[in-house]
Design an enzyme around this catalytic site. Structure first.
Site, PDB file in Angstrom:
ATOM      1  N   GLU A 158      -7.153 -78.596   5.697  1.00  0.00           N
ATOM      2  CA  GLU A 158      -5.353 -78.531   6.178  1.00  0.00           C
ATOM      3  C   GLU A 158      -4.898 -78.554   7.014  1.00  0.00           C
ATOM      4  OE1 GLU A 158      -4.743 -76.246   2.374  1.00  0.00           O
ATOM      5  OE2 GLU A 158      -6.217 -78.157   0.936  1.00  0.00           O
ATOM      6  N   GLU A 263     -12.708 -82.289  -3.596  1.00  0.00           N
ATOM      7  CA  GLU A 263     -11.519 -81.984  -4.281  1.00  0.00           C
ATOM      8  C   GLU A 263     -10.904 -82.495  -5.498  1.00  0.00           C
ATOM      9  OE1 GLU A 263      -9.462 -78.806  -2.094  1.00  0.00           O
ATOM     10  OE2 GLU A 263     -10.715 -78.765  -0.218  1.00  0.00           O
TER      11      GLU A 263
END
Length: 374
Positions: A158, A263
């Protein structure tokens, strides 16, 4: 000794029934996500602490039966592995790796460099020399320790804003934009054979995806080993569209790297208008409107969720040659982080197993795709 015809028929029937029973048991024990998709890609899940410790035998049995790949939900994040400078704590990480080895699973490491869940000492590093030393110590120590045992790593997690620019993290602020190249080169040096991934959410967003493509091209240009991209599947019942998901897979595959769907969970709850993606720092206030299914999911929403999972997995099968892993972010609904994000205390239903670890309609829809192929 002469055996009567009646007795012979009885024995034959008994043996036949026994054989059918054994075949049924064998069939029941082999019907699972991992077996259904064994020729397509790994089917993974994220493990929490209790699951790693095998505190519930029934849960452990389900995980071992259904999945052949695992990711640690939290125990390999920097605040847990190196809570104090140069002081590592591998107790839970060791148990996580041992779990995967015990159950003959593909073991993924998550994550080496991330701006969130940092130990306080690392978040205070200010200059490039100190950050370079900190990254070198952290990455080299961890990756070398599990060399040959962990099949792939999320090296950087991220690092992008929604517009595709680099996030103003402590790594960018202290080291500069080349912190990504530094991180990937360190990981490759520590274990040349493990696969190295960049992992992020909202990559179906065109601007962010473009930024991620440029990020990966830059790594390749700088001579860093980059084997794949993790596309976090924190999606909902409508967005992103299947076309957006497909284009994302195609764009990254065109770079010559693997694509992992990481995820994966499908929220069925409304989100506040200003909350997007999976930024764990975002929070909103609770309200009855934002928690519409506190006790159970209505049948019509169950059907929508099942259809959404079916459509998404159908797309994954179409592009199985490009996809290495599909990892659900949690084993069952009760474990999901979405019960507490972006509003605490809600009841969400984003996974394939319910709170009692029973397969949902969504599970059946995913399995049905493989049955139809036979």
């Amino acid at each position: 000794m002469k055996i009567s015809k009646t007795l012979l028929l009885l024995v034959t029937a008994t043996l036949a029934l026994s054989s059918c029973s054994s075949a049924q048991k064998k069939t029941d024990s082999t019907v699972s996500l991992k077996n259904a998709y064994v020729k397509n890609f790994y089917i993974g899940t994220a493990l929490d602490t209790n699951q790693i410790l095998e505190t519930n035998p029934l849960t452990t049995s389900l995980i071992a039966k259904e999945f052949n790949s695992i990711t640690p939900e939290n125990c390999m994040k920097s605040m847990f592995l190196q809570p104090e400078k140069d002081k590592f704590d591998f107790k839970m990480a060791d148990k996580y790796v041992a779990f995967g080895e015990k159950h003959k699973m593909f073991i993924h490491g998550h994550t080496l460099i991330w701006h969130s869940q940092l130990p306080s000492w690392l978040s205070k590093v200010k200059d490039s020399v100190a950050m370079s030393e900190a990254m070198t110590k952290h990455i080299s120590t961890i990756v070398e320790k599990y060399k040959g045992r962990i099949g792939s790593w999320d090296v950087v997690n991220e690092a992008l804003n929604e517009d595709g620019t680099l996030r103003k993290s402590v790594f960018l602020n202290s080291y500069g934009k080349d912190f990504l190249t530094h991180a990937f080169k360190l990981a490759a040096k520590a274990d040349p054979k493990t696969d190295l991934y960049y992992n992020d959410y909202n990559l179906c967003n065109a601007k962010k995806r473009k930024g991620a493509v440029e990020l990966m091209k830059n790594l390749q240009k700088n001579g860093a080993k980059i084997d794949g991209v993790g596309e976090q599947g924190h999606w909902n019942l409508i967005t992103p569209t299947l076309d957006e998901i497909e284009q994302t897979i195609l764009d990254f595959s065109a770079l010559g790297v693997k694509v992992a769907i990481t995820e994966l969970d499908i929220t069925v709850l409304p989100n506040p208008w200003d909350v997007v993606g999976a930024d764990v720092s975002q929070r909103a206030e609770a309200s009855e409107k934002m928690n519409p299914y506190p006790k159970a999911l209505p049948e019509d929403i169950k059907i929508q969720l099942a259809a959404r999972y079916e459509a998404i997995f159908k797309l994954f099968i179409k592009h199985q040659d490009k996809i290495s892993r599909v990892t659900l972010w949690g084993v069952n609904d009760g474990q999901s982080w979405l019960n507490d994000w972006p509003i605490r205390g809600r009841s969400n239903y984003p996974l394939l197993f319910d709170r009692d670890f029973k397969p949902k309609e969504a599970y059946n829809s995913v399995m049905k795709l493989k049955e139809e192929k036979k």
